[in-house]
Scaffold this motif. Structure first.
Motif, short mmCIF file in Angstrom:
data_model
loop_
_atom_site.label_atom_id
_atom_site.label_comp_id
_atom_site.label_asym_id
_atom_site.label_seq_id
_atom_site.Cartn_x
_atom_site.Cartn_y
_atom_site.Cartn_z
N LEU A 98 0.99 -1.13 0.02
CA LEU A 98 0.05 0.04 0.03
C LEU A 98 0.98 1.13 -0.12
O LEU A 98 1.89 1.34 0.82
N ASP A 99 0.70 2.14 -0.93
CA ASP A 99 1.38 3.30 -1.11
C ASP A 99 0.58 4.54 -0.73
O ASP A 99 -0.38 4.71 -1.42
N ILE A 100 0.37 5.06 0.54
CA ILE A 100 -0.65 5.88 0.99
C ILE A 100 -0.06 7.45 0.85
O ILE A 100 0.85 7.64 1.55
N GLY A 101 -0.72 8.07 -0.17
CA GLY A 101 0.12 9.43 -0.38
C GLY A 101 0.94 9.23 -1.53
O GLY A 101 2.13 9.54 -1.26
N ALA A 102 0.38 8.54 -2.72
CA ALA A 102 1.37 8.05 -3.90
C ALA A 102 2.04 9.02 -4.74
O ALA A 102 3.02 8.76 -5.29
N PHE A 104 3.37 11.54 -7.44
CA PHE A 104 3.46 11.52 -8.87
C PHE A 104 3.72 10.01 -9.35
O PHE A 104 3.75 9.63 -10.40
N GLY A 105 4.13 9.04 -8.46
CA GLY A 105 4.04 7.66 -8.74
C GLY A 105 5.53 6.96 -8.44
O GLY A 105 5.68 5.73 -8.58
N PHE A 106 6.26 7.61 -7.56
CA PHE A 106 7.57 7.03 -7.13
C PHE A 106 7.25 7.02 -5.72
O PHE A 106 7.07 8.05 -5.19
N PRO A 107 7.59 5.80 -5.07
CA PRO A 107 8.14 4.66 -5.42
C PRO A 107 7.22 3.86 -6.07
O PRO A 107 7.47 2.48 -6.37
N ALA A 108 5.98 4.02 -6.05
CA ALA A 108 4.93 2.82 -6.32
C ALA A 108 5.02 2.30 -7.75
O ALA A 108 5.22 1.01 -7.73
N LEU A 134 -0.14 11.10 -11.54
CA LEU A 134 -0.02 9.75 -11.13
C LEU A 134 -0.49 8.81 -12.13
O LEU A 134 0.08 7.82 -12.67
N GLN A 135 -1.91 8.96 -12.54
CA GLN A 135 -2.48 8.35 -13.51
C GLN A 135 -1.80 8.25 -14.72
O GLN A 135 -1.51 7.20 -15.66
#
Length: 202
Positions: A98-102, A104-108, A134-135
């Motif tokens: 779970l990446d809470i507060g993702a 712009f997308g790093f590190p997700a 992020l999308q």
């Protein structure tokens, strides 16, 4: 702002206009900690106009970044983030993350590469402009094993008002204590209900 900082910012901005300087500084900042002297020569993120968008490749993935945003500035210039290095060492294939507060997308996006093919990354980003970024970064890389949600997590299901505290750091958005021009509403739901709905192992 102290006089010393204003003077340094002037020279940072002027030197950044020189293509060769820009190229060499961008190259040599990679892998350096923020306090390294090379990083001290970089223009600060707040010196870039808002929506100074650049496209680049990092960690084998393609990104669109806004250099006026602190976290994206860090990522673009390759500033070393020790906490992420420690995180990546703990991630294994097949895990659910779970990446809470993702943001712009790093590190997700990188985490999704670590946990594939059976693993999955769930991203939560309530700030609308940041969620859109992020999308876009997920879509441009055609990443599998990642799901993104434009919601906040809290103790109850509700609609809450959040505030953009710092226009140069979207990561500082927080629950609003008063109504301002920078407020926005988001859906909030409890993490427990999300975990149950998606049948995630604890």
């Amino acid at each position: 702002m102290p006089l010393k900082t204003r003077i340094l910012n002037f020279f940072r901005k002027v030197l950044w206009q020189i293509p060769l300087w820009q190229k060499q500084l961008s190259l040599h900042s990679k892998g350096k900690v923020i306090d390294h002297w090379v990083c001290k020569l970089l223009p600060n993120h707040y010196q870039f106009p808002r929506n100074t968008n650049v496209e680049c490749e990092r960690f084998g993935l393609h990104w669109r970044l806004d250099l006026s945003q602190l976290l994206e500035w860090h990522f673009y210039f390759g500033i070393r983030e020790v906490e992420f290095e420690l995180l990546f060492k703990e991630i294994r294939p097949g895990q659910k993350v779970l990446d809470i507060g993702a943001n712009f997308g790093f590190p997700a996006l990188s985490l999704a590469q670590f946990v594939k093919p059976q693993g999955h990354v769930y991203c939560f980003e309530p700030f609308p402009a940041t969620f859109e970024k992020l999308q876009q970064n997920v879509e441009r890389n055609r990443i599998e094993g990642i799901s993104i949600f434009p919601i906040a997590l809290g103790d109850i299901s509700s609609t809450i008002t959040m505030n953009e505290v710092n226009e140069n750091n979207a990561g500082q958005a927080k629950v609003a204590t008063s109504q301002t021009a920078n407020c926005f509403q988001v859906i909030q739901r409890p993490l427990d209900s999300f975990v149950e709905e998606h049948q995630l192992d604890r």
